[in-house]
Design an enzyme around this catalytic site. Structure first.
Site, PDB file in Angstrom:
ATOM      1  N   GLY A   1      34.140  25.602   9.949  1.00  0.00           N
ATOM      2  CA  GLY A   1      33.121  25.686   8.913  1.00  0.00           C
ATOM      3  C   GLY A   1      31.789  25.195   9.448  1.00  0.00           C
ATOM      4  O   GLY A   1      31.523  25.244  10.651  1.00  0.00           O
ATOM      5  N   LEU A   2      30.959  24.702   8.553  1.00  0.00           N
ATOM      6  CA  LEU A   2      29.658  24.178   8.967  1.00  0.00           C
ATOM      7  C   LEU A   2      29.821  22.671   9.155  1.00  0.00           C
ATOM      8  O   LEU A   2      29.386  21.853   8.356  1.00  0.00           O
ATOM      9  CB  LEU A   2      28.594  24.504   7.915  1.00  0.00           C
ATOM     10  CG  LEU A   2      27.161  24.599   8.413  1.00  0.00           C
ATOM     11  CD1 LEU A   2      27.058  25.534   9.622  1.00  0.00           C
ATOM     12  CD2 LEU A   2      26.254  25.092   7.321  1.00  0.00           C
ATOM     13  N   HIS A   3      30.541  22.328  10.226  1.00  0.00           N
ATOM     14  CA  HIS A   3      30.881  20.946  10.521  1.00  0.00           C
ATOM     15  C   HIS A   3      30.759  20.727  12.024  1.00  0.00           C
ATOM     16  O   HIS A   3      30.811  21.679  12.796  1.00  0.00           O
ATOM     17  CB  HIS A   3      32.325  20.679  10.060  1.00  0.00           C
ATOM     18  CG  HIS A   3      32.723  19.242  10.159  1.00  0.00           C
ATOM     19  ND1 HIS A   3      32.201  18.278   9.337  1.00  0.00           N
ATOM     20  CD2 HIS A   3      33.576  18.607  10.990  1.00  0.00           C
ATOM     21  CE1 HIS A   3      32.731  17.109   9.657  1.00  0.00           C
ATOM     22  NE2 HIS A   3      33.565  17.272  10.659  1.00  0.00           N
ATOM     23  N   ALA A   4      30.598  19.495  12.432  1.00  0.00           N
ATOM     24  CA  ALA A   4      30.562  19.118  13.845  1.00  0.00           C
ATOM     25  C   ALA A   4      29.535  19.925  14.636  1.00  0.00           C
ATOM     26  O   ALA A   4      28.369  19.956  14.297  1.00  0.00           O
ATOM     27  CB  ALA A   4      31.949  19.200  14.456  1.00  0.00           C
TER      28      ALA A   4
ATOM     29  N   PRO B   1      28.890  23.282  15.089  1.00  0.00           N
ATOM     30  CA  PRO B   1      28.090  24.318  14.420  1.00  0.00           C
ATOM     31  C   PRO B   1      27.010  23.716  13.505  1.00  0.00           C
ATOM     32  O   PRO B   1      25.893  24.215  13.456  1.00  0.00           O
ATOM     33  CB  PRO B   1      29.111  25.108  13.603  1.00  0.00           C
ATOM     34  CG  PRO B   1      30.413  24.851  14.269  1.00  0.00           C
ATOM     35  CD  PRO B   1      30.319  23.464  14.839  1.00  0.00           C
TER      36      PRO B   1
END
Length: 87
Positions: free
Chosen positions: A15-18, A20
């Site tokens: 997802g939009l984590h770490a 990215p």
């Protein structure tokens, strides 16, 4: 002043984590204008804040809405959309 909006489906498996999210926030921070991110029916947060982006908890396959206001808004949204849509 130019204002633009883009809807994008997040393709990264995390997802939009770490990583990215870090790439997304870094790109947004280079823009000389306002950039915000939101879930389609939610409140927007500054796309330049790593904590705010992570707090959205966007997962793979979910849609986000990115808005930018300022010179070069369309070009920035192209770049942010590419980051979000990259697996």
């Amino acid at each position: 002043m130019s204002r633009a909006e883009r809807r994008v489906t997040v393709a990264s498996p995390v997802g939009l984590h770490a990583r990215p999210a870090a790439r997304f926030v870094t790109a947004a921070s280079e823009f000389d204008g306002e950039v915000r991110i939101a879930r389609p029916s939610g409140a927007s947060v500054p796309a330049t804040s790593m904590l705010a982006v992570l707090a959205l908890g966007v997962r793979c396959g979910e849609e986000i809405v990115i808005t930018a206001e300022g010179e070069g808004a369309e070009e920035l949204l192209d770049r942010l959309a590419e980051i979000a849509a990259t697996p």
